[in-house]
Design an enzyme around this catalytic site. Sequence first.
Site, PDB file in Angstrom:
ATOM      1  N   GLU A   1      -7.266   0.392  -4.354  1.00 56.64           N
ATOM      2  CA  GLU A   1      -7.253   0.227  -2.904  1.00 56.64           C
ATOM      3  C   GLU A   1      -8.561  -0.363  -2.347  1.00 56.64           C
ATOM      4  OE1 GLU A   1      -6.049   4.168  -1.828  1.00 56.64           O
ATOM      5  OE2 GLU A   1      -4.048   3.842  -2.671  1.00 56.64           O
TER       6      GLU A   1
ATOM      7  N   LYS B   1       2.586  11.396  -3.210  1.00 54.77           N
ATOM      8  CA  LYS B   1       1.578  10.695  -4.013  1.00 54.77           C
ATOM      9  C   LYS B   1       0.610  11.678  -4.680  1.00 54.77           C
ATOM     10  CE  LYS B   1      -1.718   6.871  -3.462  1.00 54.77           C
ATOM     11  NZ  LYS B   1      -2.231   5.939  -2.422  1.00 54.77           N
TER      12      LYS B   1
ATOM     13  N   ASP C   1       0.877  -1.168   0.000  1.00 57.33           N
ATOM     14  CA  ASP C   1       0.000   0.000   0.000  1.00 57.33           C
ATOM     15  C   ASP C   1       0.914   1.218   0.000  1.00 57.33           C
ATOM     16  OD1 ASP C   1      -1.690   2.113   0.512  1.00 57.33           O
ATOM     17  OD2 ASP C   1      -2.442   1.361   2.431  1.00 57.33           O
TER      18      ASP C   1
ATOM     19  N   ASP D   1     -13.103   4.989   2.119  1.00 56.54           N
ATOM     20  CA  ASP D   1     -11.677   5.069   2.436  1.00 56.54           C
ATOM     21  C   ASP D   1     -11.255   6.523   2.610  1.00 56.54           C
ATOM     22  OD1 ASP D   1      -8.913   5.170   2.495  1.00 56.54           O
ATOM     23  OD2 ASP D   1      -8.614   3.798   0.824  1.00 56.54           O
TER      24      ASP D   1
HETATM   25  P1  ADP Z   1      -3.090   7.235   3.409  1.00 53.49           P
HETATM   26  O1  ADP Z   1      -3.901   6.122   2.851  1.00 53.49           O
HETATM   27  O2  ADP Z   1      -3.464   8.568   2.841  1.00 53.49           O
HETATM   28  O3  ADP Z   1      -1.634   6.990   3.396  1.00 53.49           O
HETATM   29  P2  ADP Z   1      -3.755   6.374   6.110  1.00 53.49           P
HETATM   30  O4  ADP Z   1      -4.836   5.419   5.837  1.00 53.49           O
HETATM   31  O5  ADP Z   1      -2.477   5.859   6.642  1.00 53.49           O
HETATM   32  O6  ADP Z   1      -3.496   7.368   4.909  1.00 53.49           O
HETATM   33  O7  ADP Z   1      -4.362   7.457   7.079  1.00 53.49           O
HETATM   34  C1  ADP Z   1      -3.585   8.485   7.529  1.00 53.49           C
HETATM   35  C2  ADP Z   1      -4.481   9.499   8.151  1.00 53.49           C
HETATM   36  O8  ADP Z   1      -5.195   8.924   9.225  1.00 53.49           O
HETATM   37  C3  ADP Z   1      -3.700  10.665   8.684  1.00 53.49           C
HETATM   38  O9  ADP Z   1      -4.331  11.873   8.330  1.00 53.49           O
HETATM   39  C4  ADP Z   1      -3.776  10.418  10.177  1.00 53.49           C
HETATM   40  O10 ADP Z   1      -3.697  11.629  10.892  1.00 53.49           O
HETATM   41  C5  ADP Z   1      -5.138   9.789  10.303  1.00 53.49           C
HETATM   42  N1  ADP Z   1      -5.293   9.034  11.544  1.00 53.49           N
HETATM   43  C6  ADP Z   1      -4.545   8.001  11.989  1.00 53.49           C
HETATM   44  N2  ADP Z   1      -4.970   7.585  13.179  1.00 53.49           N
HETATM   45  C7  ADP Z   1      -6.020   8.390  13.505  1.00 53.49           C
HETATM   46  C8  ADP Z   1      -6.896   8.477  14.619  1.00 53.49           C
HETATM   47  N3  ADP Z   1      -6.762   7.679  15.675  1.00 53.49           N
HETATM   48  N4  ADP Z   1      -7.860   9.437  14.607  1.00 53.49           N
HETATM   49  C9  ADP Z   1      -7.997  10.267  13.560  1.00 53.49           C
HETATM   50  N5  ADP Z   1      -7.213  10.225  12.487  1.00 53.49           N
HETATM   51  C10 ADP Z   1      -6.229   9.315  12.451  1.00 53.49           C
HETATM   52 MG    MG Z   2      -4.718   4.585   2.062  1.00 50.47          MG
END
Ligand code: ADP
Ligand code: MG
Length: 621
Positions: A189, A89, A26, A213
Site C-alpha cells: 500500500e 482483512k 485497494d 498510513d
Molecule cells: P482501511 O485502509 O483500513 O480500509 P481507510 O483508509 O478507508 O481504512 O480508513 C478508514 C478509517 O478512517 C476509519 O476508521 C474511519 O472512521 C476513518 N476516517 C474516515 N474519515 C475520517 C475523518 N474525517 N476523521 C477521522 N477518521 C476518519
Molecule cells: Mg488502507
Amino acid sequence: MAKIPINLQTGSIEEKDEGDIIVGIDLGTTNSLVAYIKDGEPTAVRDTSGSNALVPSVIHFGELGKISVGNDAREQLISDPEHTIYSVKRLMGKSYRDVENIEGFFGYKIIDEDTDSLVKIRVENRFYTPIELSAEILKQLKTRIESALDRTVTKAVITVPAYFNDAQRQATRDAGKLAGLDVLRIVNEPTAASLAYGLNNQSETAQKIAVYDLGGGTFDISILEIHDGIFEVLSTNGDTFLGGDDIDQFIIDYWLDINGKSKEDILNDKSKVQALRLMAERAKKALSSSDQFKDHVGFLNCQITRETLEQLIANFVQKTLDCCQRALQDAKLQASDIDHVVMVGGSTRIPYIKSAVGAFFGREVYDKLNPDEVVALGAAIQADILAGNQKDILLLDITPLSLGIETMGGLMDVIIPRNSKVPARAGRQYTTSIDGQANLKISVFQGERDLVEHNRKLGEFILRGIPPMPAGLPKIEIHFILDADGILLVKAKELRSEVEQSIEIRSQYGLSEEEMALMLLESIKHAESDMAVRALLEARNEANNILLSAAKFLQQHREILSEEEYATTEQLTAKLRTAVQGEDKDYINEVMEELNAYTSPLAHRAMDKTIAEAMRGKKID
Ligand code: ADP
Ligand code: MG
C-alpha cells in the site's frame, strides 16, 4: 504468453478491441475501492450517484443466501450483526490461535477451535474462509467497474499492507482468483501511495519519503527512497492492530464511563455495541472538522469534545510515532533526513494526528490527495506500468524478516537478509558432513535469531540421491528466489551430479505483525547471548570437522607415525572429543589449537610421502 478469448456460448473468438485493461484495487480492512487510468489520469470508480468511491468492506448474508456487500451490508451491522461480516482483512491468512485474543472484537462468529488451522467464519450453518469473504468484496468492485466501463475486467493489481507475509499475500491473491480476477501483482500500500503522489519525477536527486498510513484497522509506516524513477523501500514498520477502529473503541469506552456503565452492561446486546460503534465513528469524523459532538444511543449520552478525543488518543498516536522511530532506525536515518511525509488512510484526517506526525518529522505533511483513495490510485498507476504504458518507473520492495536455512548445530544461516530488496535472488554453497551422505535435509526459516529454534520454520525438503562421496566433497548450491509478491522458491542442486530439488514456500498460516515485531525485539534482546551460543556451536562444528579428519588421518597414515605420535594424536583427539561435550568454547578452541599444532607437522610428512610416492610411480623418460 498470449491468451485467446473464446466466447463459451457461441464458440467464437472474441475480438480484442479495447486492448487490455488492468485495474488497481485497494482491498482495505474498512473500505475498498477500485481505480483505473482514465484519459491518462488515475481515477477512482464511484457509485452510480457519483459521490462515493469507497465500498465498505462489509458483507451481509441475508435470507435465502442473498449476499450484499458495501453500504447496504454496513447498514445491517446494527439490525443483523450475527450475519454481517466486517474487518475480514484482519483474518486473512491467520489461524484461530492468531486471533483468539481479538475474537471479542467481532460481532460475528469465528469458529472456535484451538488449532493452527486457518480461521473460518460461521454464518448460520455454513463456514466461510476470509478468502471467500474477501472475494465477495472483490466481486462487488469488479461489478462496479464493469458497469462503469461497460466491459469485462479480468486483470487487477491488489494492494496489501507492507507487513503482510507470504500467507496473507497468497490469501489475497486467492481471493482475487475466486472473484474471477487474474491478480498480476500484489503491491504494498505505501508503495502505491507514493506512486499516486507522483513524487518519482519531482527531483534529480534522491528523495526520502515517509508514508504514514493510518486506516481503520492497520497502521503502516514505510521509508522509501526514490531516485531516477526508481522506488526503493528502505524499511517498513507498523502494527495491524492499530487504526481508526481503536479510536472508535476509545470513544465508546469514554461514553460508557461518563454514563456510569461497564462493558459487561452492554456486551450481550450486540445491536447496541454496533450502534455505539457507528455513533463513535460519526463523532470521530465530526471532530476532525468541529470542536464538539453531541448525540445519544438509546438513553446513553454520547457527547465528546475534540480536546477530550485528543487526550484519549495521545498514547495511541505516540505508539504510531514509536513505529516511525523504529522504521527510521532500520533505514539508518534521522527524522530530519526525510524529504516528504505522505499521509494515507482515513484516520489521517484527524488534525491532531497530522500535526503530531508533522512535528515528529519536522515538516509539513503531504495531504493533498484524498487519503482514502490514494492507495487505489497508486495501484491503478502500477497496473498501468504492468500494462506497459509507463516504462520509466520501476518498483522495488523489501522483505521484512531474514530468510535462511538451518546449518550444523541448529544455526540459522541467513541467505536473504531482512530489508533486502524484492525480487531477490541469493545462493550459497554447502557440503555434506558425513562420508557417503546421500540425502540432505534443507529446512527453511524466517527470523533474526541466530538459532533456528527461535525463528519460524517455513518449510523443509530433502535433497535425495547425492552420489556417494567423502564428506565435504559434494557441492550443494542452495538458491533462494523471492518474487515480487514475497513468495519464496528454494532450490537445491548438487553441482557434480546435477541432482536437483526445489520447493515453493507457502506457509500454512501467517505470522501476525505482533509476532513479527516480537521476533525482531527478541533478536535484539538476545543478540549477546545468541552470539555466545553461536560462537560455541561454531567451535563445536569446527572441532567435529577436525575430529573427523584426524580419525581419517590416523587410519590412512598409521605407518608413517611412531608409536608415540600415534598415541599422542589419539590422546589429543580424545581430549577434544571431551571438550566438545562441554560448554566452554574457549577451551574447545584451545584443545583444537593444541591438536592442530601437534598434527600439522605429521600431516606435512604424510603429504611429502604421498608426493614422493606419486613421483616414484612416474616414468621420467
Ligand atoms: P482501511 O485502509 O483500513 O480500509 P481507510 O483508509 O478507508 O481504512 O480508513 C478508514 C478509517 O478512517 C476509519 O476508521 C474511519 O472512521 C476513518 N476516517 C474516515 N474519515 C475520517 C475523518 N474525517 N476523521 C477521522 N477518521 C476518519
Ligand atoms: Mg488502507
